[in-house]
Motif scaffolding. Structure first.
Motif, short mmCIF file in Angstrom:
data_model
loop_
_atom_site.label_atom_id
_atom_site.label_comp_id
_atom_site.label_asym_id
_atom_site.label_seq_id
_atom_site.Cartn_x
_atom_site.Cartn_y
_atom_site.Cartn_z
N LEU A 105 0.71 -1.35 0.06
CA LEU A 105 0.09 0.09 0.06
C LEU A 105 0.83 1.20 -0.24
CD1 LEU A 105 -2.72 1.21 0.17
CD2 LEU A 105 -2.66 1.00 2.77
N LEU A 106 1.90 1.26 0.82
CA LEU A 106 2.73 2.56 0.87
C LEU A 106 3.48 2.77 -0.63
CD1 LEU A 106 5.17 4.06 3.27
CD2 LEU A 106 6.48 2.60 1.58
N VAL A 107 3.91 1.68 -1.33
CA VAL A 107 4.52 1.82 -2.54
C VAL A 107 3.54 2.27 -3.50
CG1 VAL A 107 5.69 0.20 -4.37
CG2 VAL A 107 6.24 -0.13 -2.06
N ALA A 108 2.37 1.78 -3.48
CA ALA A 108 1.18 2.19 -4.44
C ALA A 108 0.85 3.81 -4.05
CB ALA A 108 -0.04 1.23 -4.19
N VAL A 109 0.63 3.98 -2.99
CA VAL A 109 0.28 5.30 -2.59
C VAL A 109 1.57 6.45 -3.15
CG1 VAL A 109 -0.24 6.98 -0.88
CG2 VAL A 109 -1.48 4.78 -0.91
N GLY A 110 2.56 6.03 -2.78
CA GLY A 110 3.92 6.67 -2.75
C GLY A 110 4.16 7.13 -4.43
N ALA A 111 3.85 6.10 -5.06
CA ALA A 111 4.01 6.04 -6.61
C ALA A 111 2.98 7.01 -7.08
CB ALA A 111 4.07 4.60 -7.21
N GLY A 112 1.91 6.70 -6.79
CA GLY A 112 0.47 7.63 -7.31
C GLY A 112 0.88 9.31 -6.86
N ARG A 113 1.39 9.27 -5.75
CA ARG A 113 1.57 10.65 -5.37
C ARG A 113 2.59 11.27 -6.14
NH1 ARG A 113 1.39 10.27 1.21
NH2 ARG A 113 -0.79 10.54 1.31
N GLY A 114 3.81 10.49 -6.50
CA GLY A 114 4.95 10.72 -7.42
C GLY A 114 4.38 11.02 -8.82
N LEU A 115 3.27 10.33 -9.22
CA LEU A 115 3.06 10.64 -10.57
C LEU A 115 2.21 11.83 -10.66
CD1 LEU A 115 1.83 6.96 -11.58
CD2 LEU A 115 3.66 8.20 -12.73
N LEU A 116 1.37 12.29 -9.61
CA LEU A 116 0.86 13.30 -9.44
C LEU A 116 1.73 14.53 -9.23
CD1 LEU A 116 -2.24 12.49 -7.13
CD2 LEU A 116 -2.26 12.86 -9.76
N ALA A 117 2.75 14.31 -8.68
CA ALA A 117 3.71 15.57 -8.56
C ALA A 117 4.26 15.87 -9.90
CB ALA A 117 4.78 15.22 -7.55
N LEU A 118 4.58 14.77 -10.76
CA LEU A 118 5.29 15.07 -12.05
C LEU A 118 4.28 15.64 -13.10
CD1 LEU A 118 7.44 11.76 -12.40
CD2 LEU A 118 8.07 14.19 -12.21
N ARG A 119 3.05 15.11 -12.93
CA ARG A 119 1.72 15.61 -14.07
C ARG A 119 1.84 17.41 -13.49
NH1 ARG A 119 -3.88 15.09 -12.18
NH2 ARG A 119 -3.57 16.75 -10.84
N ASP A 120 1.99 17.57 -12.18
CA ASP A 120 1.82 19.12 -11.63
C ASP A 120 3.12 19.88 -11.88
OD1 ASP A 120 -0.88 18.39 -11.38
OD2 ASP A 120 -0.30 18.05 -9.21
N GLY A 121 4.02 19.13 -12.41
CA GLY A 121 5.35 19.88 -12.74
C GLY A 121 6.54 20.00 -11.79
N GLY A 122 6.16 18.84 -10.86
CA GLY A 122 7.08 18.81 -9.65
C GLY A 122 8.34 17.85 -9.72
#
Length: 128
Positions: free
Chosen positions: A102-119
């Motif tokens: 779960l930590l891996v899935a949530v962390g990866a999802g947050r990372g993808l969102l951050a990249l999408r938002d330019g971070g």
């Protein structure tokens, strides 16, 4: 003050244990967690990397490294480590570590969102 003394003692004990058993990935991983909690992200990163090299089948070191990298805003590097943790979890195949999955899935999802938002963060270090 008591917590700092506890971390200092724990660090000394872990360093002594690592010296006695330099190939023990779990000691390196635990030392990385202690360093990270103490605010020493650079040394924690090195400890997690060493743990991951010592036992590449374990998902814990790359997951910890991914979280540390994500905290520093290095989302692309974090995603690579989350993926390594995901692959290691899949190889285990026993479903025992659902919290880590779960930590891996949530962390990866947050990372993808951050990249999408330019971070994307600062990238490009070898070994990450």
């Amino acid at each position: 003050r008591g917590a700092a003394e506890g971390r200092r003692r724990a660090g000394a004990a872990l360093r002594a244990a690592i010296e006695a058993a330099p190939g023990d990935f779990q000691l390196r991983h635990d030392y990385g967690l202690l360093l990270w909690a103490s605010g020493d992200a650079a040394r924690a990163r090195r400890s997690f990397l060493r743990a991951a090299r010592l036992y590449p089948c374990c998902p814990r070191p790359p997951a910890a490294l991914a979280a540390l990298l994500a905290e520093a805003g290095r989302h692309r590097a974090a995603l690579r480590r989350y993926d390594a943790a995901r692959v290691a979890l899949a190889r285990q195949g026993d479903g025992q570590d659902r919290n880590l999955a779960l930590l891996v899935a949530v962390g990866a999802g947050r990372g993808l969102l951050a990249l999408r938002d330019g971070g994307g963060g600062v990238e490009g270090r070898r070994g990450e």
